[in-house]
Design a protein around this motif. Structure first.
Motif, PDB file in Angstrom:
ATOM      1  N   GLY A 106       5.036  29.085 -77.363  1.00  0.00           N
ATOM      2  CA  GLY A 106       4.106  30.119 -76.926  1.00  0.00           C
ATOM      3  C   GLY A 106       4.644  31.011 -75.827  1.00  0.00           C
ATOM      4  N   LYS A 107       5.842  30.715 -75.319  1.00  0.00           N
ATOM      5  CA  LYS A 107       6.356  31.481 -74.182  1.00  0.00           C
ATOM      6  C   LYS A 107       6.622  32.942 -74.536  1.00  0.00           C
ATOM      7  N   SER A 108       7.180  33.191 -75.725  1.00  0.00           N
ATOM      8  CA  SER A 108       7.450  34.578 -76.109  1.00  0.00           C
ATOM      9  C   SER A 108       6.158  35.326 -76.414  1.00  0.00           C
ATOM     10  N   THR A 109       5.188  34.637 -77.008  1.00  0.00           N
ATOM     11  CA  THR A 109       3.879  35.252 -77.249  1.00  0.00           C
ATOM     12  C   THR A 109       3.233  35.641 -75.932  1.00  0.00           C
ATOM     13  N   PHE A 110       3.323  34.745 -74.952  1.00  0.00           N
ATOM     14  CA  PHE A 110       2.776  35.041 -73.621  1.00  0.00           C
ATOM     15  C   PHE A 110       3.457  36.264 -73.025  1.00  0.00           C
ATOM     16  N   MET A 111       4.787  36.305 -73.118  1.00  0.00           N
ATOM     17  CA  MET A 111       5.539  37.444 -72.588  1.00  0.00           C
ATOM     18  C   MET A 111       5.126  38.743 -73.274  1.00  0.00           C
ATOM     19  N   ASN A 112       4.968  38.707 -74.592  1.00  0.00           N
ATOM     20  CA  ASN A 112       4.595  39.917 -75.329  1.00  0.00           C
ATOM     21  C   ASN A 112       3.198  40.404 -74.954  1.00  0.00           C
ATOM     22  N   ILE A 113       2.293  39.481 -74.713  1.00  0.00           N
ATOM     23  CA  ILE A 113       0.940  39.878 -74.310  1.00  0.00           C
ATOM     24  C   ILE A 113       0.963  40.480 -72.907  1.00  0.00           C
ATOM     25  N   VAL A 114       1.673  39.847 -71.978  1.00  0.00           N
ATOM     26  CA  VAL A 114       1.784  40.392 -70.625  1.00  0.00           C
ATOM     27  C   VAL A 114       2.406  41.789 -70.660  1.00  0.00           C
ATOM     28  N   GLY A 115       3.405  41.980 -71.542  1.00  0.00           N
ATOM     29  CA  GLY A 115       4.065  43.275 -71.655  1.00  0.00           C
ATOM     30  C   GLY A 115       3.327  44.293 -72.488  1.00  0.00           C
ATOM     31  N   LEU A 116       2.107  43.955 -72.922  1.00  0.00           N
ATOM     32  CA  LEU A 116       1.265  44.849 -73.726  1.00  0.00           C
ATOM     33  C   LEU A 116       1.928  45.230 -75.047  1.00  0.00           C
ATOM     34  N   LEU A 117       2.789  44.324 -75.550  1.00  0.00           N
ATOM     35  CA  LEU A 117       3.393  44.493 -76.862  1.00  0.00           C
ATOM     36  C   LEU A 117       2.591  43.756 -77.923  1.00  0.00           C
ATOM     37  N   ASP A 118       1.646  42.952 -77.495  1.00  0.00           N
ATOM     38  CA  ASP A 118       0.747  42.206 -78.379  1.00  0.00           C
ATOM     39  C   ASP A 118      -0.571  42.053 -77.632  1.00  0.00           C
ATOM     40  N   SER A 119      -1.615  41.671 -78.341  1.00  0.00           N
ATOM     41  CA  SER A 119      -2.917  41.506 -77.697  1.00  0.00           C
ATOM     42  C   SER A 119      -3.467  40.118 -78.020  1.00  0.00           C
ATOM     43  N   PRO A 120      -4.207  39.521 -77.092  1.00  0.00           N
ATOM     44  CA  PRO A 120      -4.776  38.190 -77.331  1.00  0.00           C
ATOM     45  C   PRO A 120      -5.954  38.258 -78.292  1.00  0.00           C
ATOM     46  N   THR A 121      -6.254  37.133 -78.905  1.00  0.00           N
ATOM     47  CA  THR A 121      -7.444  37.043 -79.753  1.00  0.00           C
ATOM     48  C   THR A 121      -8.636  36.483 -78.983  1.00  0.00           C
ATOM     49  N   SER A 122      -8.382  35.939 -77.806  1.00  0.00           N
ATOM     50  CA  SER A 122      -9.475  35.456 -76.954  1.00  0.00           C
ATOM     51  C   SER A 122      -8.995  35.438 -75.504  1.00  0.00           C
ATOM     52  N   GLY A 123      -9.960  35.398 -74.606  1.00  0.00           N
ATOM     53  CA  GLY A 123      -9.638  35.353 -73.189  1.00  0.00           C
ATOM     54  C   GLY A 123      -9.461  36.735 -72.597  1.00  0.00           C
ATOM     55  N   ALA A 124      -9.076  36.758 -71.319  1.00  0.00           N
ATOM     56  CA  ALA A 124      -8.959  38.014 -70.577  1.00  0.00           C
ATOM     57  C   ALA A 124      -7.593  38.117 -69.930  1.00  0.00           C
ATOM     58  N   TYR A 125      -7.104  39.357 -69.830  1.00  0.00           N
ATOM     59  CA  TYR A 125      -5.860  39.674 -69.133  1.00  0.00           C
ATOM     60  C   TYR A 125      -6.147  40.834 -68.197  1.00  0.00           C
TER      61      TYR A 125
ATOM     62  N   THR B 279      -5.053  53.950 -75.673  1.00  0.00           N
ATOM     63  CA  THR B 279      -3.674  53.967 -76.181  1.00  0.00           C
ATOM     64  C   THR B 279      -2.744  54.660 -75.205  1.00  0.00           C
ATOM     65  N   ASP B 280      -3.195  55.773 -74.611  1.00  0.00           N
ATOM     66  CA  ASP B 280      -2.369  56.497 -73.645  1.00  0.00           C
ATOM     67  C   ASP B 280      -2.142  55.670 -72.381  1.00  0.00           C
ATOM     68  N   GLU B 281      -3.174  54.967 -71.943  1.00  0.00           N
ATOM     69  CA  GLU B 281      -3.034  54.129 -70.745  1.00  0.00           C
ATOM     70  C   GLU B 281      -2.068  52.979 -70.993  1.00  0.00           C
ATOM     71  N   LEU B 282      -2.128  52.387 -72.171  1.00  0.00           N
ATOM     72  CA  LEU B 282      -1.191  51.310 -72.514  1.00  0.00           C
ATOM     73  C   LEU B 282       0.241  51.822 -72.506  1.00  0.00           C
ATOM     74  N   ALA B 283       0.454  52.995 -73.082  1.00  0.00           N
ATOM     75  CA  ALA B 283       1.790  53.588 -73.110  1.00  0.00           C
ATOM     76  C   ALA B 283       2.275  53.895 -71.693  1.00  0.00           C
ATOM     77  N   HIS B 284       1.382  54.377 -70.853  1.00  0.00           N
ATOM     78  CA  HIS B 284       1.733  54.693 -69.472  1.00  0.00           C
ATOM     79  C   HIS B 284       2.180  53.442 -68.731  1.00  0.00           C
ATOM     80  N   VAL B 285       1.436  52.348 -68.887  1.00  0.00           N
ATOM     81  CA  VAL B 285       1.776  51.102 -68.200  1.00  0.00           C
ATOM     82  C   VAL B 285       3.125  50.580 -68.681  1.00  0.00           C
ATOM     83  N   ARG B 286       3.329  50.598 -69.996  1.00  0.00           N
ATOM     84  CA  ARG B 286       4.604  50.108 -70.534  1.00  0.00           C
ATOM     85  C   ARG B 286       5.781  50.925 -70.011  1.00  0.00           C
ATOM     86  N   ASN B 287       5.578  52.222 -69.809  1.00  0.00           N
ATOM     87  CA  ASN B 287       6.673  53.097 -69.386  1.00  0.00           C
ATOM     88  C   ASN B 287       6.852  53.149 -67.873  1.00  0.00           C
ATOM     89  N   ARG B 288       5.761  53.075 -67.121  1.00  0.00           N
ATOM     90  CA  ARG B 288       5.845  53.311 -65.680  1.00  0.00           C
ATOM     91  C   ARG B 288       5.663  52.051 -64.840  1.00  0.00           C
TER      92      ARG B 288
END
Length: 236
Positions: free
Chosen positions: A48-67, A79-88
């Motif tokens: 689950g470590k890579s899945t966790f990393m991808n969710i933290v990096g906003l490259l994937d989204s969880p099916t339950s819980g909060a981030y 979508t624009d805010e997600l792109a902004h966070v990933r880039n900046r």
């Protein structure tokens, strides 16, 4: 530490597969990461470590819980805010370097600044500054295939720093490197963390690499089974 930067609560991820009863990739993960921490994430394949990393990096989204990122629930980001966070806000470093082969080292470093709208002269100045910091000041015009693996990873780290990120997400950044070069790359991460206060979240399979961090999180079967300080040699 300046306060909680990343908070996940009861985070879960279930992938749809053709195999009935496939266990979730993440189950009830709850933890917080403070600004300025250097965290290593370990666990066997499928833990689950890579899945966790991808969710933290906003490259994937969880099916339950909060981030929550800086106190804001990312589920409400557009979508624009997600792109902004990933880039900046984030800088990404991968095992395979992921450099564009047909542009120079300096142009690779400048690429995130293109997407953020930074002016050309400033992009060139900042790219050269970062290459100098990585010990590659003379290689700005070099193509990636003319660089060693360690040099390519230094270019990738410079690129990750281009937009002054708050968090570097490094996925097996030394996986393709020899022992000496791995130590040099980890020394760079340690220096960056200490000098700039950038938060680092690093996935690794190697205990020797994890020892560079200050905190270790271990995953197994989608759950956190260990979360504690790294004991460094010479510590009391």
């Amino acid at each position: 530490m300046a306060g909680r930067f990343i908070e996940v609560e009861n985070l879960g991820k279930q992938y749809e597969t053709s195999v009935p009863g496939t266990p979730p990739a993440l189950q009830s993960v709850t933890l917080a990461i403070e600004q300025g921490e250097f965290v290593a994430v370990m666990g066997p394949s499928g833990s689950g470590k890579s899945t966790f990393m991808n969710i933290v990096g906003l490259l994937d989204s969880p099916t339950s819980g909060a981030y929550r990122l800086n106190g804001e629930d990312v589920a409400g980001f557009s979508t624009d805010e997600l792109a902004h966070v990933r880039n900046r806000v984030f800088g990404f470093v991968f095992q395979g370097f992921n450099l564009l082969k047909r542009i120079t080292a300096a142009e690779n470093v400048a690429l995130p600044m293109v997407y953020s709208g930074t002016a050309g002269a400033e992009r060139r100045r900042r790219a050269q500054e970062l290459l100098d910091k990585m010990g590659l000041g003379a290689y700005g015009a070099a193509m990636p295939n003319r660089l060693s693996g360690g040099q390519q990873q230094r270019v990738a780290i410079a690129r990750a720093l281009a937009n002054h990120p708050q968090l570097i997400l490094a996925d097996e950044p030394t996986g393709n490197l020899d022992t000496q070069t791995s130590g040099e790359i980890m020394g760079l991460f340690t220096e960056l963390n200490r000098e700039t206060g950038v938060t680092i979240l690093l996935v690794t399979h190697e205990n020797d690499i994890a020892r560079y961090a200050n905190r270790l999180i271990r995953f197994k079967d989608g759950r956190v089974v260990h979360d504690g300080a790294v004991v460094h040699e010479g510590a009391a």
